[in-house]
Design a protein around this motif. Structure first.
Motif, PDB file in Angstrom:
ATOM      1  N   ASP A 192      25.261  44.566  53.255  1.00  0.00           N
ATOM      2  CA  ASP A 192      24.556  44.916  52.015  1.00  0.00           C
ATOM      3  C   ASP A 192      23.722  43.720  51.611  1.00  0.00           C
ATOM      4  O   ASP A 192      24.186  42.579  51.685  1.00  0.00           O
ATOM      5  CB  ASP A 192      25.566  45.246  50.902  1.00  0.00           C
ATOM      6  N   GLY A 193      22.473  43.963  51.204  1.00  0.00           N
ATOM      7  CA  GLY A 193      21.592  42.872  50.809  1.00  0.00           C
ATOM      8  C   GLY A 193      20.760  42.334  51.965  1.00  0.00           C
ATOM      9  O   GLY A 193      19.970  41.416  51.792  1.00  0.00           O
ATOM     10  N   ARG A 230      23.812  33.409  51.246  1.00  0.00           N
ATOM     11  CA  ARG A 230      23.185  33.024  49.973  1.00  0.00           C
ATOM     12  C   ARG A 230      22.000  33.927  49.646  1.00  0.00           C
ATOM     13  O   ARG A 230      21.819  34.369  48.505  1.00  0.00           O
ATOM     14  CB  ARG A 230      22.736  31.552  50.050  1.00  0.00           C
ATOM     15  N   THR A 231      21.189  34.232  50.660  1.00  0.00           N
ATOM     16  CA  THR A 231      20.022  35.110  50.464  1.00  0.00           C
ATOM     17  C   THR A 231      20.461  36.506  50.060  1.00  0.00           C
ATOM     18  O   THR A 231      19.897  37.115  49.144  1.00  0.00           O
ATOM     19  CB  THR A 231      19.182  35.168  51.766  1.00  0.00           C
ATOM     20  N   VAL A 232      21.486  37.019  50.747  1.00  0.00           N
ATOM     21  CA  VAL A 232      22.028  38.338  50.448  1.00  0.00           C
ATOM     22  C   VAL A 232      22.519  38.391  48.995  1.00  0.00           C
ATOM     23  O   VAL A 232      22.234  39.340  48.259  1.00  0.00           O
ATOM     24  CB  VAL A 232      23.170  38.651  51.455  1.00  0.00           C
ATOM     25  N   GLU A 233      23.223  37.356  48.594  1.00  0.00           N
ATOM     26  CA  GLU A 233      23.748  37.295  47.224  1.00  0.00           C
ATOM     27  C   GLU A 233      22.601  37.266  46.211  1.00  0.00           C
ATOM     28  O   GLU A 233      22.633  37.975  45.202  1.00  0.00           O
ATOM     29  CB  GLU A 233      24.630  36.049  47.083  1.00  0.00           C
ATOM     30  N   LEU A 245      22.655  44.214  40.314  1.00  0.00           N
ATOM     31  CA  LEU A 245      23.958  44.832  40.592  1.00  0.00           C
ATOM     32  C   LEU A 245      25.053  44.125  39.799  1.00  0.00           C
ATOM     33  O   LEU A 245      24.970  42.916  39.574  1.00  0.00           O
ATOM     34  CB  LEU A 245      24.283  44.742  42.090  1.00  0.00           C
ATOM     35  N   PRO A 246      26.068  44.877  39.389  1.00  0.00           N
ATOM     36  CA  PRO A 246      27.184  44.248  38.672  1.00  0.00           C
ATOM     37  C   PRO A 246      27.867  43.194  39.546  1.00  0.00           C
ATOM     38  O   PRO A 246      27.932  43.337  40.765  1.00  0.00           O
ATOM     39  CB  PRO A 246      28.141  45.422  38.399  1.00  0.00           C
ATOM     40  N   GLU A 247      28.374  42.154  38.897  1.00  0.00           N
ATOM     41  CA  GLU A 247      29.028  41.058  39.609  1.00  0.00           C
ATOM     42  C   GLU A 247      30.158  41.562  40.508  1.00  0.00           C
ATOM     43  O   GLU A 247      30.333  41.097  41.637  1.00  0.00           O
ATOM     44  CB  GLU A 247      29.574  40.055  38.579  1.00  0.00           C
ATOM     45  N   GLU A 248      30.894  42.527  40.033  1.00  0.00           N
ATOM     46  CA  GLU A 248      32.021  43.090  40.799  1.00  0.00           C
ATOM     47  C   GLU A 248      31.526  43.719  42.111  1.00  0.00           C
ATOM     48  O   GLU A 248      32.139  43.538  43.165  1.00  0.00           O
ATOM     49  CB  GLU A 248      32.726  44.149  39.939  1.00  0.00           C
ATOM     50  N   THR A 249      30.404  44.426  42.056  1.00  0.00           N
ATOM     51  CA  THR A 249      29.826  45.057  43.253  1.00  0.00           C
ATOM     52  C   THR A 249      29.354  43.990  44.241  1.00  0.00           C
ATOM     53  O   THR A 249      29.592  44.098  45.444  1.00  0.00           O
ATOM     54  CB  THR A 249      28.643  45.979  42.852  1.00  0.00           C
ATOM     55  N   ILE A 250      28.698  42.959  43.720  1.00  0.00           N
ATOM     56  CA  ILE A 250      28.202  41.873  44.586  1.00  0.00           C
ATOM     57  C   ILE A 250      29.376  41.208  45.303  1.00  0.00           C
ATOM     58  O   ILE A 250      29.312  40.967  46.517  1.00  0.00           O
ATOM     59  CB  ILE A 250      27.404  40.834  43.760  1.00  0.00           C
ATOM     60  N   MET A 251      30.451  40.952  44.571  1.00  0.00           N
ATOM     61  CA  MET A 251      31.626  40.306  45.183  1.00  0.00           C
ATOM     62  C   MET A 251      32.243  41.194  46.264  1.00  0.00           C
ATOM     63  O   MET A 251      32.632  40.710  47.328  1.00  0.00           O
ATOM     64  CB  MET A 251      32.678  39.964  44.117  1.00  0.00           C
ATOM     65  N   LYS A 252      32.311  42.495  46.010  1.00  0.00           N
ATOM     66  CA  LYS A 252      32.836  43.427  47.020  1.00  0.00           C
ATOM     67  C   LYS A 252      31.972  43.377  48.275  1.00  0.00           C
ATOM     68  O   LYS A 252      32.482  43.340  49.393  1.00  0.00           O
ATOM     69  CB  LYS A 252      32.872  44.858  46.467  1.00  0.00           C
ATOM     70  N   HIS A 253      30.660  43.395  48.085  1.00  0.00           N
ATOM     71  CA  HIS A 253      29.744  43.344  49.231  1.00  0.00           C
ATOM     72  C   HIS A 253      29.915  42.037  50.014  1.00  0.00           C
ATOM     73  O   HIS A 253      29.922  42.042  51.249  1.00  0.00           O
ATOM     74  CB  HIS A 253      28.295  43.495  48.773  1.00  0.00           C
TER      75      HIS A 253
END
Length: 195
Positions: free
Chosen positions: A17-18, A130-133, A141-149
């Motif tokens: 993702d990302g 880092r780029t993906v993040e 995107l919500p922080e929770e979704t980013i962390m899951k990804h």
């Protein structure tokens, strides 16, 4: 309708993702006039996602109903949400076109490869963590979704060497150009000037 290689092509854009797989896939699909096979999903739409274009957003009950009816060719669960592709959608599109494309995670891409074999060409897109993040934050995107990804990042990256082709994606135009060149070998549409 068969492609110039004597078979239908199923191009699967995969990667973390990302990684930009959706943007690249849609640009390449548009270039070649390919239709996208759209997945069904039980999660709610994210900001900017459109029902029937990005996914078919359905309830858990509807998903179970379709699954029990044997409609899904592939069905996976990611972070508690179900994702599936209907076999009828692939077959119907391939009946009218020589090629289709899908955007999937590595599990879905692997399932399709096992079912369709050489018809499936997996295109792995990636960028550094880092780029993906950053891209996901820029999408809001919500922080929770980013962390899951990000928790799935290493597992998704390990699939790279299983794919037929892999592309670093830091520049949408450049990556689209490289993939278009690669797919021209499969499709022979005469889009690329070979001189």
């Amino acid at each position: 309708m068969l492609g110039s290689n004597g078979r239908n092509n199923i191009f699967v854009f995969t990667g973390p993702d990302g990684s930009g797989r959706k943007s690249v896939a849609e640009a390449v699909g548009q270039t070649f006039g390919m239709e996208k096979v759209i997945s069904f999903v039980t999660r709610p739409p994210r900001q900017g996602e459109v029902n029937g274009h990005d996914y078919h957003f359905i309830s858990n009950e509807k998903y179970r109903e379709m699954e029990l009816a044997g409609e899904f060719l592939e069905s996976v669960e990611i972070d508690g949400q179900r994702y599936g592709i209907r076999s009828a959608d692939i077959e119907n599109k391939l009946h009218h076109r020589d090629s289709v494309y899908l955007i999937m995670n590595h599990e879905g891409a692997g399932i399709l490869k096992n079912i369709y074999g050489d018809q499936v060409v997996r295109l792995f897109l990636y960028a550094d963590r880092r780029t993906v993040e950053e891209r996901e934050r820029n999408l809001g995107l919500p922080e929770e979704t980013i962390m899951k990804h990000l928790n799935h990042y290493d597992r998704e990256m390990s699939y790279r060497h299983s794919c037929e082709h892999a592309f670093e994606n830091y520049d949408l135009g450049q990556t689209t150009y490289e993939i278009t060149n690669e797919l021209e070998r499969y499709l022979e549409r005469g889009l690329i000037d070979k001189d």
